[in-house]
Design an enzyme around this catalytic site. Structure first.
Site, PDB file in Angstrom:
ATOM      1  N   LYS A  17     -18.620   6.462 -30.969  1.00 22.84           N
ATOM      2  CA  LYS A  17     -18.079   6.898 -29.677  1.00 22.84           C
ATOM      3  C   LYS A  17     -17.024   5.926 -29.174  1.00 22.84           C
ATOM      4  CE  LYS A  17     -22.337   9.237 -28.333  1.00 22.84           C
ATOM      5  NZ  LYS A  17     -21.998  10.622 -28.654  1.00 22.84           N
ATOM      6  N   CYS A  38     -27.449  17.378 -24.828  1.00 23.02           N
ATOM      7  CA  CYS A  38     -28.665  16.565 -24.992  1.00 23.02           C
ATOM      8  C   CYS A  38     -29.068  15.924 -23.666  1.00 23.02           C
ATOM      9  CB  CYS A  38     -28.492  15.500 -26.079  1.00 23.02           C
ATOM     10  SG  CYS A  38     -28.121  16.193 -27.675  1.00 23.02           S
ATOM     11  N   HIS A  87     -29.641  10.812 -21.318  1.00 26.83           N
ATOM     12  CA  HIS A  87     -29.562  11.567 -22.577  1.00 26.83           C
ATOM     13  C   HIS A  87     -30.987  11.648 -23.147  1.00 26.83           C
ATOM     14  CE1 HIS A  87     -28.629  12.086 -26.901  1.00 26.83           C
ATOM     15  NE2 HIS A  87     -27.440  12.518 -26.521  1.00 26.83           N
ATOM     16  N   ASP A  89     -28.205   2.227 -21.495  1.00 27.49           N
ATOM     17  CA  ASP A  89     -27.665   3.061 -22.568  1.00 27.49           C
ATOM     18  C   ASP A  89     -26.141   3.076 -22.414  1.00 27.49           C
ATOM     19  OD1 ASP A  89     -26.703   5.019 -24.204  1.00 27.49           O
ATOM     20  OD2 ASP A  89     -28.088   6.591 -23.528  1.00 27.49           O
TER      21      ASP A  89
HETATM   22  N1  C6P Z   1     -24.057  11.932 -26.985  1.00 25.87           N
HETATM   23  C1  C6P Z   1     -22.597  13.868 -26.747  1.00 25.87           C
HETATM   24  O1  C6P Z   1     -21.926  14.804 -27.202  1.00 25.87           O
HETATM   25  P1  C6P Z   1     -26.172   8.664 -31.036  1.00 25.87           P
HETATM   26  O2  C6P Z   1     -26.291  10.104 -31.399  1.00 25.87           O
HETATM   27  O3  C6P Z   1     -27.415   7.892 -31.364  1.00 25.87           O
HETATM   28  O4  C6P Z   1     -24.927   8.031 -31.547  1.00 25.87           O
HETATM   29  O5  C6P Z   1     -25.991   8.631 -29.432  1.00 25.87           O
HETATM   30  C2  C6P Z   1     -26.952   9.219 -28.613  1.00 25.87           C
HETATM   31  C3  C6P Z   1     -26.504   9.164 -27.195  1.00 25.87           C
HETATM   32  C4  C6P Z   1     -27.182   8.347 -26.322  1.00 25.87           C
HETATM   33  N2  C6P Z   1     -26.788   8.209 -25.049  1.00 25.87           N
HETATM   34  C5  C6P Z   1     -25.725   8.864 -24.563  1.00 25.87           C
HETATM   35  C6  C6P Z   1     -25.315   8.644 -23.153  1.00 25.87           C
HETATM   36  C7  C6P Z   1     -25.001   9.706 -25.392  1.00 25.87           C
HETATM   37  O6  C6P Z   1     -23.934  10.342 -24.909  1.00 25.87           O
HETATM   38  C8  C6P Z   1     -25.407   9.898 -26.736  1.00 25.87           C
HETATM   39  C9  C6P Z   1     -24.721  10.876 -27.634  1.00 25.87           C
HETATM   40  C10 C6P Z   1     -23.277  12.918 -27.704  1.00 25.87           C
HETATM   41  O7  C6P Z   1     -22.698  13.683 -25.545  1.00 25.87           O
HETATM   42  C11 C6P Z   1     -24.078  13.670 -28.722  1.00 25.87           C
HETATM   43  S1  C6P Z   1     -25.460  14.505 -28.005  1.00 25.87           S
END
Ligand code: C6P
Length: 406
Positions: free
Chosen positions: A226, A364, A123, A200
């Site tokens: 999530k 992303c 990501h 991650d």
């Molecule tokens: N992916 C998706 O729709 P945050 O935004 O900090 O809570 O998470 C970021 C992030 C980091 N690593 C992975 C593997 C992710 O999937 C995500 C967030 C969302 O896939 C929003 S782009």
């Protein structure tokens, strides 16, 4: 443990509504999951009864808020099986956690000519902070490629790991492909050359049991939203010795022990990394989500989701005109695809009119899109409350889109 999806669904108020005159089918769980009543009640109960600042007041409410906040830390320590609550730092989410590690640990340990290795399926949150660091200090960002199925090219790992590799960043469960990566093996091989590993786990924690000690990872990051918890709260896990040696990320309240204009003494772990009033309600809601997951057994939930994913994959193969992006042998929750002649964004809009919520875009993970030669994909992602009927609703909606563009 038995699994009753109807009972699970009753716990999620938001699912019981219509969108554009259709029953909502929520398949955008990789973007964010819905929240069970237990989480909503924990957050609103805190504001209704206990709201106060933590670690500061001597009054009853502040003591209750502090006990709940620190209790949440212990709940999350147990969920990840960290050795100590000193290794659990509350952050805004996975993105902030990785930025913290890159700025603090990376700033102190990565020098010109050193190497950071990330994978092609990271990501952006696990690419850009390392790229910024490398640009700042003159280090080199290297990439472990993926193959046509969306699996890591593990045979190239040893050649990419050198004595200059200081850190490896790897996603546990890819949000764009659904691939589950062999992180334990990557950690062992990275450690053999003296590199640290950041995993991650933003997508992983809702779908598999995590044991940071068994993995032996150096850093593990996740986001509550999530995994059935609130937005704006997440965890950075690091081995205690690493946290001890790292400089603070931000300065301010709670991260200090003593301040004079000449010098500041920093607080002990984990507070050294928690500057300012934290997201207290978020942490409490996060712990409620962890309790919710543990009580239902994440392995049982994952089996149900796996059955949905297999069924959806079968239906996609039989549908005609769909290209699956990500067909790894070990996959979870994510069905990413394109449809011949229909842009993913149009698919997303048409499906929404049918009551089906998916995500369309690059997720992303632009390098993944570049690898597969597509601008974007449509992505359905499953959670514990989804049903086989909802998979059927997805394909009925896809048939509407196909007919529209025929
Ligand atoms: N992916 C998706 O729709 P945050 O935004 O900090 O809570 O998470 C970021 C992030 C980091 N690593 C992975 C593997 C992710 O999937 C995500 C967030 C969302 O896939 C929003 S782009």
């Amino acid at each position: 443990m038995s699994f009753d999806v109807a009972a699970i669904r009753r716990e999620f108020p938001v699912l019981h509504q219509q969108v554009h005159g259709r029953d909502l089918v929520y398949l955008d769980n990789a973007a964010t999951t819905q929240k069970p009543k237990a989480v909503i009640d924990a957050v609103s109960g805190y504001y209704a009864h206990d709201n106060a600042n933590v670690h500061r007041g001597v009054h009853a409410l502040s003591e209750r808020a502090t006990a709940a906040y620190e209790g949440a830390r212990e709940t999350l320590r147990a969920l990840l099986n960290a050795a100590s609550t000193r290794e659990i730092v509350f952050v805004r989410g996975a993105t902030e956690a990785i930025n913290l590690v890159a700025a603090s640990w990376g700033g102190a340990n990565i020098r010109a000519g050193d190497e950071v290795l990330v994978t092609e399926m990271e990501h952006h949150s696990d690419i850009v902070p390392w790229q910024m660091l490398c640009e700042r200090v003159g280090a080199v960002l290297k990439v472990l490629p993926i193959d046509a199925r969306g699996e890591l090219c593990m045979e190239q790992l040893d050649a990419l790991l050198t004595e200059r590799t200081k850190l490896v960043g790897v996603v546990h469960l890819s949000n764009a492909l659904g691939t589950i990566n062999p992180v334990a093996e990557i950690i062992a091989r990275a450690h053999a050359v003296g590199a640290k590993v950041l995993v991650d786990g933003a997508q992983a924690v809702a779908h598999m049991r995590i044991d940071v000690q068994a993995l032996d990872c150096d850093f593990y990051v996740t986001s509550a939203h999530k995994m059935y918890g609130p937005t704006g709260i997440g965890i950075l896990y690091a081995k205690e010795a690493l946290f001890e040696a790292m400089p603070p990320y931000q300065g301010g309240g709670d991260m200090i022990r003593m301040v004079t204009f000449e010098k500041t003494q920093y607080n002990e772990l984990p507070y050294k990394f928690e500057a300012g009033t934290p997201n207290i309600a978020g942490a409490i809601g996060f712990a409620a989500a962890a309790d919710w997951l543990s009580a239902r057994d994440v392995d049982v939930l994952a089996d149900h989701e796996q059955a949905l994913l297999s069924y959806a994959t079968e239906r996609a193969s039989a549908f005609g005109g769909l290209r699956l992006i990500g067909t790894a042998a070990k996959r979870a929750t994510v069905l990413s695809f394109t449809m011949d002649g229909v842009h993913p964004h149009d698919l997303g809009t048409i499906l929404d009119r049918e009551g089906v919520a998916i995500r369309a875009g690059h997720h992303c993970a632009m390098p993944v899109m570049q690898h597969f030669g597509v601008p974007a994909t449509a992505r359905a992602s499953f959670a514990a409350y989804n049903t086989r009927d909802e998979v059927d609703a997805l394909f009925a909606a896809l048939a509407v889109a196909r007919d529209m563009f025929a």
